[in-house]
Motif scaffolding. Structure first.
Motif: not given
Length: 523
Positions: A212-217, A15-16, A254-256
């Motif tokens: 929540a994203v940190q919890a997801l990861l 993606p980068e 899009a954020n990810f």
């Protein structure tokens, strides 16, 4: 379509690098057109081609060409990324020349790498694009499904999602499923291995969304380490399959992608397709399925989360299942939200408190001053709006001019164009196109079920743009304000809001056109 599909594959694996090339507006057709058209015979030596074609034809995979091209770019990524200050043309020429460096002894390892990347890629796209890319005719009725140029990321069928996650072990694609539907929908039926991340949190409470994203990861890593059925390196986001909710799922994806997370995909058709696939075994295939509140079983189901307000706990309790459902239930319970509250907060985020104000038409002859000259960037970022309050246009679509998008994009006076999401005051988004000419900015809103047709939603004189701003935490959410300037006072008469994929680039170009308009007025 081959070049748009290749861009999605590059974005999936790197993606980068994909983002870098997008920023430079270097699309795949600028450098790999001859690769695909000639099966690499144009840039490569004959001895190299003889070995490469032996492998290609023996393998029998028409899509292997895409992964060969992918290996070439990924192997040269450091060289590409260091060319940040180089021109678009020089980078494109450098990319196009890469295959010429291949030697015959490299081909065995080169093709093995290509097959490895193919094995680490979702397979659904092969079935969808086999006939359009390599067949004689399109599959009847499939034309509308192949809008690959408009896809945010690589699509995955729900059938593949279920099949791959039911396979024990293996070196293929394993998915970590992220269910982005509102909490009341998730609690009325979901995959037992899915992690719940309410997409509404992104606008409702960015700080909580980040948590929540940190919890997801963390959950993703833990599930992989423990060998859980939910574990997988590949992130697959699933929505409801309904536009009103999935527009926010697209914002999460899009954020990810902006943060360069690898292996990002979305489940085609969302929960509705999943429900249809499992219709004969819903109780077995879905956890907590509640026909009364399920949006497929009962399309008129309330979305007010009234059951939550009455104290009913939709999350599983009692005996824990072997598939780890309770583990994810505990994690996702921290990000549950009430959609009624979300709707109000989302509206507050996007729209200022309404204040009646008389509108007037603006034109290029308005004296708007030299506000954009000698400024580093017209694209300013701030957390709060600065008090300009106007009503947004919402005239009847039936009275708007209907145009062909492709015809308009090919007009010689178009200086810049991009596909975007137009955001209206209630938070709903509409697929649109932003076009810039020498003197005007046009907004073409796509007409559902009418391919390539759109309404001219807005026609703005560039000389009437008085301010362009964005939210600090969401730089791709851009607000255009129109009006006139009288001394130090700015009179705002109209507002447009968009989600722009390349916001900084778009606003830079618009700024340049505005300056040209003002210079012409001064002369």
């Amino acid at each position: 379509k081959p070049f748009h599909l290749f861009r999605l594959l590059l974005q999936y694996h790197d993606p980068e690098l994909s983002s870098f090339l997008d920023t430079k507006r270097i699309l795949p057709d600028l450098y790999c057109h001859s690769w695909f058209r000639s099966l690499f015979s144009a840039p490569c030596d004959l001895q190299v081609i003889q070995v490469m074609w032996d492998v290609y034809f023996q393998h029998g995979d028409q899509f292997l060409t895409f992964f060969m091209a992918l290996v070439i770019l990924v192997n040269a990524r450091d060289q590409i990324l260091t060319g940040e200050l180089e021109s678009k043309q020089s980078i494109a020429e450098m990319l196009a020349s890469f295959p010429s460096g291949l030697e015959a002894e490299d081909i065995e390892d080169f093709c093995a790498l290509a097959q490895y990347y193919a094995s680490k890629t979702p397979q659904s796209f092969r079935r969808d694009y086999q006939s359009p890319l390599f067949g004689n005719n399109l599959i009847p009725g499939k034309e509308e499904d192949l809008q690959v140029s408009q896809a945010l990321c690589l699509p995955v069928s729900v059938a593949e999602l279920l099949q791959n996650n039911n396979l024990a072990g293996g070196d293929g694609v394993r998915y970590f499923v992220v269910d982005c539907r509102p909490a009341d929908q998730y609690n009325s039926g979901h995959l037992s291995t899915a992690f719940h991340l309410d997409a509404n949190l992104m606008l409702q409470n960015p700080k909580e969304f980040s948590t929540a994203v940190q919890a997801l990861l963390a959950a993703k890593q833990q599930s992989i380490s423990s060998g859980s059925a939910a574990g997988g390196e590949h992130l697959c986001f699933i929505g409801s399959g309904r536009e009103e909710e999935d527009q926010y799922v697209h914002m999460v994806i899009a954020n990810f992608l902006q943060k360069h997370y690898q292996y990002v995909s979305f489940a085609k058709g969302g929960y509705q397709s999943l429900h249809e696939l499992l219709k004969d075994r819903l109780s077995e295939g879905l956890s907590s399925h509640n026909p009364k509140h399920c949006i497929v079983c009962n399309p008129d189901a309330s979305h007010s989360s009234s059951d939550l307000e009455n104290g009913e706990d939709f999350h599983r309790s009692g005996k824990e299942e072997e598939n780890g459902e309770s583990f994810f239930g505990k994690l996702t319970s921290t990000v549950k939200s009430k959609s009624a509250v979300m709707k109000q907060k989302l509206t507050d985020y996007i729209k200022n408190e309404h204040q009646t104000q008389e509108s007037r038409h603006v034109s290029n002859t308005d004296r708007v001053g030299k506000r954009y000259r000698n400024m580093a960037n017209v694209f300013s970022i701030g957390d709060d709006d600065d008090g300009d309050e106007v009503g947004e246009n919402s005239s009847d679509d039936d009275r708007k001019e209907v145009v062909n998008v492709e015809v308009w994009l090919k007009k010689p006076d178009i200086k810049y164009s991009c596909r975007c999401q137009e955001v209206i005051g209630n938070g709903y988004m509409f697929p649109s196109h932003l076009l810039v000419t020498d003197t005007h900015l046009y907004v073409l809103r796509e007409i559902p079920n009418r391919k390539n047709m759109a309404h001219i939603q807005a026609r703005r004189a560039l000389g009437s743009v008085v301010k362009i701003t964005s939210k600090r935490k969401h730089p791709d959410f851009v607000t255009f304000k129109y009006g006139s300037v009288d001394g130090e006072e700015i009179q705002v008469t109209d507002i447009d809001r968009f989600l722009l994929p390349q916001a900084a680039e778009a606003t830079k170009i618009i700024k340049q056109q505005i300056i040209k308009v003002l210079d012409a007025l001064d002369s």
